[in-house]
Design a protein around this motif. Structure first.
Motif, PDB file in Angstrom:
ATOM      1  N   ARG A  50       0.876  -1.175   0.000  1.00 36.04           N
ATOM      2  CA  ARG A  50       0.000   0.000   0.000  1.00 36.04           C
ATOM      3  C   ARG A  50       0.917   1.230   0.000  1.00 36.04           C
ATOM      4  N   SER A  51       0.648   2.231   0.847  1.00 35.44           N
ATOM      5  CA  SER A  51       1.499   3.430   0.741  1.00 35.44           C
ATOM      6  C   SER A  51       2.697   3.384   1.677  1.00 35.44           C
ATOM      7  N   VAL A  74      -4.194   3.842  -5.167  1.00 30.67           N
ATOM      8  CA  VAL A  74      -3.970   4.688  -6.344  1.00 30.67           C
ATOM      9  C   VAL A  74      -2.519   5.169  -6.443  1.00 30.67           C
ATOM     10  N   GLY A  75      -2.084   5.945  -5.430  1.00 31.41           N
ATOM     11  CA  GLY A  75      -0.806   6.665  -5.512  1.00 31.41           C
ATOM     12  C   GLY A  75       0.375   5.707  -5.561  1.00 31.41           C
ATOM     13  N   HIS A 279      -3.785   9.289   7.424  1.00 31.10           N
ATOM     14  CA  HIS A 279      -3.888   8.721   6.061  1.00 31.10           C
ATOM     15  C   HIS A 279      -5.014   7.680   5.990  1.00 31.10           C
TER      16      HIS A 279
HETATM   17  O1  LIG Z   1      -4.551   4.812  -2.765  1.00 31.04           O
HETATM   18  C1  LIG Z   1      -3.863   5.750  -2.361  1.00 31.04           C
HETATM   19  O2  LIG Z   1      -3.232   6.510  -3.090  1.00 31.04           O
HETATM   20  C2  LIG Z   1      -3.749   5.981  -0.926  1.00 31.04           C
HETATM   21  O3  LIG Z   1      -3.173   6.951  -0.537  1.00 31.04           O
HETATM   22  C3  LIG Z   1      -4.238   4.983   0.013  1.00 31.04           C
HETATM   23  O4  LIG Z   1      -3.143   4.634   0.813  1.00 31.04           O
HETATM   24  P1  LIG Z   1      -3.196   3.317   1.720  1.00 31.04           P
HETATM   25  O5  LIG Z   1      -3.360   2.152   0.796  1.00 31.04           O
HETATM   26  O6  LIG Z   1      -4.353   3.481   2.622  1.00 31.04           O
HETATM   27  O7  LIG Z   1      -1.881   3.272   2.427  1.00 31.04           O
END
Ligand SMILES: O=C(O)C(=O)COP(=O)(O)O
Ligand SMILES: NC(=O)C1=CN([C@@H]2O[C@H](COP(=O)(O)OP(=O)(O)OC[C@H]3O[C@@H](n4cnc5c(N)ncnc54)[C@H](O)[C@@H]3O)[C@@H](O)[C@H]2O)C=CC1
Length: 526
Positions: A50-51, A74-75, A279
């Protein structure tokens, strides 16, 4: 057996398909130190994060077996994409699964900011009854400025409109038509900055968006503006924000993300106007199931060599185009491989020409496949992901051409390779009922199936030449399955294409090269 390493908490329900797959071993290890991650990634075929996990160039280099990096969200700013691309590792994300959750979280932050809910809660549970201190503002008729009208920005705009807010949106890819359809007012960044009561950012963190909201931007905002960042720490310059709050320009800020995570005791937390969450944008049961299901499925497809769709480091191909190009893919790669094996010298230029019906389509995916076929002869570890990158890195010029003429074929793919010592052109087509065929080598017309073991002989057209070649092959116990001869003029330069039953031994090549009439012999294995 494919080994999938998961280093951030993922929904168990979401990764069920990986846990159930007989060809997959799942290793779940969260909260690894950077050193532990370097060790664990060595044996992994895919890494799922994840992030939190920082997938640096060092991690990617340590993951010698890595074929895929999956981001359950996403990111992808925590993943070194150029490093993954140059090593031919596909990076996939799950762009759709957490959109609603993040939009809802942003909206929760918007209301919390407007009505001082976190501050009111803290004060009340401490035994105070401070009704005057927490007087808020309505959202009704206020202007919400959205920077980045992608998936989350768009979902957020719908919720804001339901609360009767005016929505101004800046996004370089936003068209007037789309803005109208969504019901927002298209604006420049300057207009969003200067006219909004609330400003929220929903862009990825990139070179362009880092500190997009900086000191200068704050100076140009309305007095009493409120800002929200539920996208990425760093899009808003945190120091500039602190200064703007101190000066009374900013009445409130809601932050879900930080330049460094976890932020520890951030100086911004000393301002009562700042509210924060750790977050949490994507942290709902639904979003976590969605993104884990999506990314686990994608990674399974990659490991199994099946089609996948959400690659961050490969251009996306519409399904309809994919269907049209699918029949040509194998031939394209074989033609590329044939051309590079037939060429002599150091590769300088690859020109791919598509004609007939192929000239009407976007053939960039085929060029990428051809390039993989060409480069595989010169370099190891080439795949569709890194082929254009490797060509560029080595100074190989790649050109794609479209020719509408058909030359009697419904379509043709011609690959011209220029090296430091010469050039060669291979032309192929898919023939009805026969499959892929090489139909021309340089200027010679042939009909050769691009498969198996081949011998390309460039020679002088002379009586007895074919017989002598046949005898030498027989002497080396190499059986000829098919043979083609091409020449332009009697007694001039000519070629022989021999399809043989086994790989050609070096001694056979040397024996053929001894023949007077032979200029060059090349063994080609497809
Ligand atoms: O999907 C994204 O870009 C997020 O920022 C979600 O982050 P996470 O998967 O909750 O660590
Ligand atoms: N807090 C959280 O837990 C979560 C945060 N995010 C963050 O939110 C970001 C946006 O997510 P999505 O909406 O799904 O992505 P998206 O790709 O659908 O939208 C991003 C939009 O930003 C626009 N954009 C890019 N550069 C820009 C610039 N310089 N100025 C203005 N607009 C620009 C793009 O054109 C695009 O429309 C992600 O990149 C991620 O960093 C996403 C999910 C959860």
């Amino acid at each position: 057996m494919h080994r999938v390493l998961i280093t951030d908490p993922l929904s168990n329900h979401g990764i069920e398909q990986l846990l159930q797959a007989e060809d997959v071993e799942v290793i779940q290890k969260t909260d690894l130190t950077p050193e532990q991650l370097l060790e664990e990634v060595k044996e992994a075929d895919a890494l799922l994060v994840r992030s939190q996990t920082q997938v640096t160039a060092e991690v990617i280099a340590a993951g010698k077996r890595l074929q895929a990096i999956g981001r359950a969200g996403v990111g992808v700013d925590n993943i070194d994409i150029p490093a993954a691309t140059s090593r031919g590792i596909v990076v996939v994300n799950a762009p759709d699964g957490n959109t609603v959750s993040t939009a809802e979280h942003t909206f929760a932050m918007l209301i919390s900011l407007a009505r001082n809910i976190p501050q009111g809660y803290r004060s009340t549970v401490q035994g105070e009854w401070n009704r005057k201190q927490f007087v808020g503002v309505e959202l009704n008729k206020k202007t919400l400025g959205i920077v980045g009208l992608g998936r989350i920005g768009t979902e957020l705009s719908k919720r804001a409109r339901a609360f009767h807010m005016k929505v101004l949106a800046f996004d370089p890819y936003l068209t007037q038509e789309r803005a109208q359809k969504i019901g927002v007012t298209q604006a420049t960044l300057d207009e969003v900055i200067a006219q909004s009561d609330f400003i929220t950012v929903h862009t990825p963190l990139t070179k362009e968006t880092r500190h997009l909201i900086n000191r200068d931007a704050f100076n140009r905002m309305k007095d009493g503006v409120r800002v929200i960042n539920c996208a990425r720490g760093g899009i808003i310059d945190e120091e500039a924000l602190a200064e703007a709050i101190r000066k009374g320009k900013v009445a409130g800020a809601a932050l879900d993300v930080f330049e460094t995570e976890p932020p520890g005791h951030h100086p911004l937390f000393d301002f009562p106007q700042v509210i924060a969450t750790p977050h949490l944008g994507a942290s709902t049961r639904e979003a976590q199931e969605n993104v884990a299901i999506d990314v686990a499925g994608e990674v399974l497809h990659i490991l199994r060599g099946e089609p996948f769709k959400n690659a961050v480091n490969l251009p996306s191909i519409p399904a309809e185009l994919q269907e049209k190009l699918r029949p040509y893919q194998t031939m394209a790669e074989k033609l590329g491989s044939f051309a590079s094996q037939a060429a002599e010298g150091a590769l300088q230029e690859v020109t791919v020409s598509f004609s007939g019906e192929l000239a009407e389509w976007d053939t960039a995916p085929l060029t990428r496949i051809i390039l993989k076929g060409v480069l595989s002869h010169y370099l190891s570890d080439v795949n569709y992901v890194n082929a254009p990158h490797l060509a560029k890195e080595r100074g190989v010029k790649v050109t794609e051409q479209k020719i509408s003429k058909r030359h009697g074929f419904t379509h043709l793919i011609r690959i011209h390779i220029a090296t430091d010592t010469g050039e060669i052109a291979i032309t192929g087509a898919l023939l009805n009922g026969l499959g892929p065929r090489i139909v021309r080598i340089d200027e010679y017309s042939v009909d050769v199936e691009p498969a198996g073991h081949q011998l390309l002989i460039q020679h002088h057209d002379r009586p007895g030449a074919i017989g002598r070649v046949g005898t030498i092959l027989g002497d080396h116990d190499v059986n000829i399955a098919a043979m083609q001869v091409g020449r332009r003029d009697i007694g001039g330069r000519a070629i022989m294409m021999l399809h043989v039953d086994k790989a050609v031994p070096e001694a056979l090549l040397e024996a053929l090269e001894q023949l007077d009439e032979i200029h060059r012999v090349t063994a080609i294995d497809l």
